[in-house]
Each structure stands twice: as structure tokens, then as C-alpha cells.
Design a protein around this motif. Structure first.
Motif, PDB file in Angstrom:
ATOM      1  N   CYS A  70       0.824  -1.203   0.000  1.00 50.81           N
ATOM      2  CA  CYS A  70       0.000   0.000   0.000  1.00 50.81           C
ATOM      3  C   CYS A  70       0.865   1.263   0.000  1.00 50.81           C
ATOM      4  CB  CYS A  70      -0.938  -0.008   1.202  1.00 50.81           C
ATOM      5  SG  CYS A  70      -2.203   1.285   1.179  1.00 50.81           S
ATOM      6  N   VAL A  71       1.969   1.233   0.735  1.00 49.87           N
ATOM      7  CA  VAL A  71       2.889   2.384   0.753  1.00 49.87           C
ATOM      8  C   VAL A  71       3.506   2.587  -0.630  1.00 49.87           C
ATOM      9  CG1 VAL A  71       5.073   3.214   1.683  1.00 49.87           C
ATOM     10  CG2 VAL A  71       3.382   2.231   3.217  1.00 49.87           C
ATOM     11  N   VAL A  72       3.924   1.500  -1.272  1.00 52.80           N
ATOM     12  CA  VAL A  72       4.486   1.603  -2.625  1.00 52.80           C
ATOM     13  C   VAL A  72       3.448   2.159  -3.592  1.00 52.80           C
ATOM     14  CG1 VAL A  72       5.455   0.288  -4.538  1.00 52.80           C
ATOM     15  CG2 VAL A  72       6.143  -0.243  -2.202  1.00 52.80           C
ATOM     16  N   THR A  73       2.216   1.671  -3.470  1.00 52.04           N
ATOM     17  CA  THR A  73       1.133   2.176  -4.332  1.00 52.04           C
ATOM     18  C   THR A  73       0.917   3.667  -4.128  1.00 52.04           C
ATOM     19  OG1 THR A  73       0.039   0.017  -4.278  1.00 52.04           O
ATOM     20  CG2 THR A  73      -1.292   1.913  -4.940  1.00 52.04           C
ATOM     21  N   LEU A  74       0.897   4.104  -2.877  1.00 58.45           N
ATOM     22  CA  LEU A  74       0.682   5.522  -2.581  1.00 58.45           C
ATOM     23  C   LEU A  74       1.838   6.367  -3.108  1.00 58.45           C
ATOM     24  CD1 LEU A  74      -1.195   7.547  -1.166  1.00 58.45           C
ATOM     25  CD2 LEU A  74       0.101   7.145   0.936  1.00 58.45           C
ATOM     26  N   CYS A  75       3.060   5.876  -2.984  1.00 56.75           N
ATOM     27  CA  CYS A  75       4.223   6.615  -3.491  1.00 56.75           C
ATOM     28  C   CYS A  75       4.157   6.767  -5.003  1.00 56.75           C
ATOM     29  CB  CYS A  75       5.511   5.921  -3.076  1.00 56.75           C
ATOM     30  SG  CYS A  75       5.862   5.980  -1.306  1.00 56.75           S
ATOM     31  N   GLN A  76       3.741   5.717  -5.685  1.00 54.84           N
ATOM     32  CA  GLN A  76       3.626   5.804  -7.133  1.00 54.84           C
ATOM     33  C   GLN A  76       2.500   6.746  -7.554  1.00 54.84           C
ATOM     34  OE1 GLN A  76       3.275   1.819  -8.684  1.00 54.84           O
ATOM     35  NE2 GLN A  76       5.424   1.339  -8.317  1.00 54.84           N
ATOM     36  N   MET A  77       1.439   6.817  -6.776  1.00 57.25           N
ATOM     37  CA  MET A  77       0.363   7.750  -7.084  1.00 57.25           C
ATOM     38  C   MET A  77       0.802   9.195  -6.870  1.00 57.25           C
ATOM     39  SD  MET A  77      -2.909   5.706  -5.461  1.00 57.25           S
ATOM     40  CE  MET A  77      -4.020   7.084  -5.727  1.00 57.25           C
ATOM     41  N   ASN A  78       1.687   9.441  -5.909  1.00 53.18           N
ATOM     42  CA  ASN A  78       2.172  10.798  -5.633  1.00 53.18           C
ATOM     43  C   ASN A  78       3.266  11.236  -6.588  1.00 53.18           C
ATOM     44  OD1 ASN A  78       0.468  11.280  -3.435  1.00 53.18           O
ATOM     45  ND2 ASN A  78       1.865  10.267  -2.009  1.00 53.18           N
ATOM     46  N   ARG A  79       3.823  10.295  -7.346  1.00 54.06           N
ATOM     47  CA  ARG A  79       4.909  10.630  -8.255  1.00 54.06           C
ATOM     48  C   ARG A  79       4.372  11.402  -9.458  1.00 54.06           C
ATOM     49  NH1 ARG A  79       7.735   5.483 -10.406  1.00 54.06           N
ATOM     50  NH2 ARG A  79       5.648   5.336 -11.360  1.00 54.06           N
ATOM     51  N   LYS A  80       5.074  12.479  -9.825  1.00 52.80           N
ATOM     52  CA  LYS A  80       4.674  13.288 -10.977  1.00 52.80           C
ATOM     53  C   LYS A  80       5.205  12.652 -12.256  1.00 52.80           C
ATOM     54  CE  LYS A  80       4.528  17.710  -8.525  1.00 52.80           C
ATOM     55  NZ  LYS A  80       5.043  19.114  -8.489  1.00 52.80           N
ATOM     56  N   GLU A  81       4.342  12.588 -13.255  1.00 47.30           N
ATOM     57  CA  GLU A  81       4.759  12.037 -14.542  1.00 47.30           C
ATOM     58  C   GLU A  81       5.517  13.088 -15.340  1.00 47.30           C
ATOM     59  OE1 GLU A  81       1.288  10.637 -16.494  1.00 47.30           O
ATOM     60  OE2 GLU A  81       1.109   8.833 -15.240  1.00 47.30           O
ATOM     61  N   ASP A  82       6.581  12.656 -16.018  1.00 44.75           N
ATOM     62  CA  ASP A  82       7.384  13.550 -16.861  1.00 44.75           C
ATOM     63  C   ASP A  82       6.674  13.759 -18.199  1.00 44.75           C
ATOM     64  OD1 ASP A  82       9.296  13.715 -14.898  1.00 44.75           O
ATOM     65  OD2 ASP A  82      10.429  11.987 -15.666  1.00 44.75           O
ATOM     66  N   THR A  83       6.182  14.971 -18.435  1.00 43.89           N
ATOM     67  CA  THR A  83       5.506  15.307 -19.688  1.00 43.89           C
ATOM     68  C   THR A  83       6.490  16.010 -20.609  1.00 43.89           C
ATOM     69  OG1 THR A  83       3.451  15.580 -18.469  1.00 43.89           O
ATOM     70  CG2 THR A  83       3.545  16.505 -20.701  1.00 43.89           C
ATOM     71  N   PRO A  84       6.707  15.501 -21.795  1.00 43.13           N
ATOM     72  CA  PRO A  84       7.662  16.158 -22.718  1.00 43.13           C
ATOM     73  C   PRO A  84       7.206  17.569 -23.102  1.00 43.13           C
ATOM     74  CG  PRO A  84       6.391  14.467 -23.850  1.00 43.13           C
ATOM     75  CD  PRO A  84       6.081  14.327 -22.399  1.00 43.13           C
ATOM     76  N   THR A  85       8.163  18.520 -23.155  1.00 40.18           N
ATOM     77  CA  THR A  85       7.869  19.909 -23.494  1.00 40.18           C
ATOM     78  C   THR A  85       7.697  20.067 -24.999  1.00 40.18           C
ATOM     79  OG1 THR A  85       9.183  20.598 -21.587  1.00 40.18           O
ATOM     80  CG2 THR A  85       8.654  22.292 -23.247  1.00 40.18           C
ATOM     81  N   VAL A  86       6.630  20.719 -25.385  1.00 41.60           N
ATOM     82  CA  VAL A  86       6.352  20.945 -26.811  1.00 41.60           C
ATOM     83  C   VAL A  86       6.965  22.288 -27.212  1.00 41.60           C
ATOM     84  CG1 VAL A  86       4.564  21.205 -28.561  1.00 41.60           C
ATOM     85  CG2 VAL A  86       4.245  19.604 -26.651  1.00 41.60           C
ATOM     86  N   VAL A  87       7.872  22.280 -28.194  1.00 43.14           N
ATOM     87  CA  VAL A  87       8.561  23.487 -28.663  1.00 43.14           C
ATOM     88  C   VAL A  87       8.135  23.780 -30.096  1.00 43.14           C
ATOM     89  CG1 VAL A  87      10.786  24.594 -29.073  1.00 43.14           C
ATOM     90  CG2 VAL A  87      10.509  22.990 -27.158  1.00 43.14           C
ATOM     91  N   TYR A  88       7.725  24.993 -30.350  1.00 43.41           N
ATOM     92  CA  TYR A  88       7.301  25.388 -31.700  1.00 43.41           C
ATOM     93  C   TYR A  88       8.505  25.857 -32.497  1.00 43.41           C
ATOM     94  CZ  TYR A  88       5.211  28.105 -35.472  1.00 43.41           C
ATOM     95  OH  TYR A  88       4.896  28.621 -36.699  1.00 43.41           O
ATOM     96  N   SER A  89       8.590  25.381 -33.706  1.00 41.31           N
ATOM     97  CA  SER A  89       9.674  25.784 -34.605  1.00 41.31           C
ATOM     98  C   SER A  89       9.068  26.298 -35.892  1.00 41.31           C
ATOM     99  CB  SER A  89      10.594  24.593 -34.895  1.00 41.31           C
ATOM    100  OG  SER A  89      11.573  24.951 -35.855  1.00 41.31           O
ATOM    101  N   PRO A  90       9.453  27.503 -36.352  1.00 37.59           N
ATOM    102  CA  PRO A  90       8.886  28.049 -37.613  1.00 37.59           C
ATOM    103  C   PRO A  90       9.302  27.255 -38.832  1.00 37.59           C
ATOM    104  CG  PRO A  90      10.648  29.444 -36.793  1.00 37.59           C
ATOM    105  CD  PRO A  90      10.385  28.432 -35.716  1.00 37.59           C
ATOM    106  N   GLU A  91      10.377  26.475 -38.721  1.00 39.17           N
ATOM    107  CA  GLU A  91      10.813  25.687 -39.858  1.00 39.17           C
ATOM    108  C   GLU A  91       9.937  24.472 -40.099  1.00 39.17           C
ATOM    109  OE1 GLU A  91      14.811  24.686 -39.191  1.00 39.17           O
ATOM    110  OE2 GLU A  91      15.558  26.754 -39.302  1.00 39.17           O
ATOM    111  N   ALA A  92       9.151  24.090 -39.057  1.00 35.34           N
ATOM    112  CA  ALA A  92       8.324  22.899 -39.203  1.00 35.34           C
ATOM    113  C   ALA A  92       6.993  23.258 -39.842  1.00 35.34           C
ATOM    114  CB  ALA A  92       8.097  22.254 -37.843  1.00 35.34           C
ATOM    115  N   LYS A  93       7.050  23.769 -41.077  1.00 29.37           N
ATOM    116  CA  LYS A  93       5.853  24.139 -41.814  1.00 29.37           C
ATOM    117  C   LYS A  93       5.518  23.077 -42.837  1.00 29.37           C
ATOM    118  CE  LYS A  93       6.582  29.130 -41.426  1.00 29.37           C
ATOM    119  NZ  LYS A  93       6.759  30.393 -42.189  1.00 29.37           N
ATOM    120  N   ALA A  94       4.249  22.949 -43.066  1.00 31.25           N
ATOM    121  CA  ALA A  94       3.817  21.977 -44.072  1.00 31.25           C
ATOM    122  C   ALA A  94       4.295  22.409 -45.447  1.00 31.25           C
ATOM    123  CB  ALA A  94       2.299  21.857 -44.063  1.00 31.25           C
ATOM    124  N   GLY A  95       4.931  21.508 -46.165  1.00 35.86           N
ATOM    125  CA  GLY A  95       5.384  21.786 -47.522  1.00 35.86           C
ATOM    126  C   GLY A  95       6.769  22.363 -47.577  1.00 35.86           C
TER     127      GLY A  95
END
Length: 265
Positions: free
Chosen positions: A228-253
Motif C-alpha cells: 500500500c505504501v508503494v502504491t501511494l508513493c507511485q500515485m504521488n509521483r509526478k509524470e514527466d511530460t515532454p515539453t512541446v517546442v514550436y519551430s517556424p521551420e516545421a511548416k507543411a510543404g
């Protein structure tokens, strides 16, 4: 809120469910025992033990229900309640186990002192005599300390050997009450050994079984708390969300045509 490992979650649910089943079984045994002694005069002697069994089974079932609901619905406060409650119960059970293990010699001393106080049997009460006769029949023994000599002249018929006796027998003295109505001169066989040794062995065996059950239950409770302690610790752990970076070069075409040098000439 973090993601709980599937193996940890399933392990906790399995252990907690097993604890709930054992607690329900303990409650059923308690109810049966209470009903069995309900109209008996000995109900006052076993009532404190029954109350402890009632409290243990009901509290454990309540805590397990809280913990299982908390892990399924991801309620942190319910898991915390389960951890705190089961930790306190485990500490109490551990204290009872230690007290039982250290009190084994005293239990044997009290039993021996009790039966030593009823010798000679001629001065013993009817309740004590009935209890001793039951012991002699169940344990296949005679007397408590000095064998049939504890009975003096009036040797109890509960001392008579049965055909398939597993304990040694000896011929009864002919000047005893067993030969008053004897029609032949054949020897009358009675149990040779006193009962106190066999009784002490049975009590120690029962205490060892009880301590084993307590140790097994304690191990199961501690394992559920750890999961139960392990379960609670995993629930309190923050998930690493990848940062989205905008690039003007990534245009369609916006692509470059790759050609061979031979095609350019």
C-alpha cells in the motif's frame, strides 16, 4: 497523479482480499463460538476473548474495504487510513505474539500448580474430578503426578486401558477398588504414565500453533502495508511530460528535393 505499476496494484489487491477472507472466517468462527457458549455458564470466562475476536475481525474488514476502494478509485486519503490502521493493528498483534511467546513457561507452571492443588483426589471437587477423568480418557494416562497412586484405593475407571492403547499400561494393584466386583483373577490393566506430562505437551503444541498463526497473520498484514505504501508513493509521483517546442521551420510543404548530380546536368 502518477501511474501505479500493474503488478504492485494486483499484488496489493490479492493480499488485501486474502486478509478480508481470513477476517470474515474469523468472524464466522467467533459467531459460532458465541452461539455455542451462549447458554453455558462458562460464557463469562470466554466473553473477553470473544470481544477481542469480534473487534479484530470487524476492524480488519473495515480497513481492508477502505484500502481496496481507495486503490481502485485512486483515493489517497483512504490508502493513508489503511496504512495507519493496519500499522497500529500489526504493532498490537506483534505485542500479543511476543507476550504469548514469553509467557509459555508461566502457562505450564500455572497448569501444574492448579492440578497439584487438587491432590489428594479424595479432597478434590466434583468438577475437578470430572475434568481429570476426561483428561485420562483423552490422553490415555492415569493420575497427574504419581500415576495411579494419586488415586489411592479408589482408582478411577477412566484409567482402564483400551485395546488399542498407544501409551504403556500396567497391572492395577489387587487391593484397589477396581477388583471389588471382579469375577476372575485376571489382571486389570491401567495406564502407567501420569497425565501432567502429556497435558503440558498438548498445551505447548497448541500455543506453538497459535503463535504460528499470529506470525503468519502479522507477515500478511505487514506485506499489505508495504504494498500500500508503494502504491501511494507511485500515485504521488509526478509524470514527466515532454515539453512541446514550436519551430517556424516545421511548416507543411517546407521540403527540399533531393536529386543526384547526374540529374542536374
Amino acid at each position: 497523479m502518477g501511474t501505479v505499476n500493474a503488478c504492485v496494484k494486483r499484488g496489493y489487491i490479492t493480499v488485501a482480499s486474502l486478509i478480508a477472507i481470513l477476517s470474515a472466517l474469523l468472524l464466522a468462527i467467533t459467531l459460532f463460538t458465541h452461539g455455542y457458549f451462549h447458554e453455558d455458564e462458562q460464557i463469562e470466562n470466554v466473553l473477553p476473548e470473544l470481544q477481542v475476536m469480534y473487534a479484530t475481525s470487524l476492524i480488519t474488514i473495515l480497513l481492508v474495504t477502505t484500502g481496496l476502494y481507495g486503490v481502485c478509485k485512486r483515493k489517497k486519503w483512504m490508502l493513508i487510513c489503511y496504512i495507519v490502521g493496519m500499522t497500529l493493528c500489526s504493532m498490537l498483534l506483534g505485542v500479543l505474539g511476543i507476550h504469548g511467546a514469553t509467557g509459555r513457561p508461566k502457562v505450564i507452571q500455572d497448569i501444574k500448580a492448579h492440578y497439584l492443588g487438587v491432590i489428594p483426589f479424595s479432597n478434590a471437587s466434583k468438577e475437578d474430578i470430572d475434568g481429570i477423568n476426561d483428561l485420562q480418557t483423552d490422553l490415555q494416562c492415569c493420575g497427574m503426578y504419581q500415576g495411579y497412586q494419586d488415586w489411592g484405593y479408589n482408582i478411577s475407571e477412566a484409567c482402564l486401558c483400551v485395546e488399542d492403547a498407544v501409551h504403556p499400561c500396567v497391572a492395577a494393584p489387587r487391593n484397589s477398588s477396581l477388583f471389588e466386583n471382579a469375577k476372575t483373577d485376571d489382571p486389570i490393566m491401567i495406564y502407567k504414565e501420569p497425565c501432567i506430562t502429556y497435558l503440558a505437551d498438548h498445551i505447548l503444541y497448541a500455543l506453538d500453533v497459535l503463535l504460528g498463526v499470529i506470525l503468519g497473520t502479522l507477515s500478511l498484514w505487514v506485506l499489505s502495508v508495504v504494498l500500500c505504501v508503494v502504491t501511494l508513493c507511485q500515485m504521488n509521483r509526478k509524470e514527466d511530460t515532454p515539453t512541446v517546442v514550436y519551430s517556424p521551420e516545421a511548416k507543411a510543404g517546407n521540403y527540399s528535393i533531393l536529386l543526384d548530380d547526374s540529374e542536374l546536368t
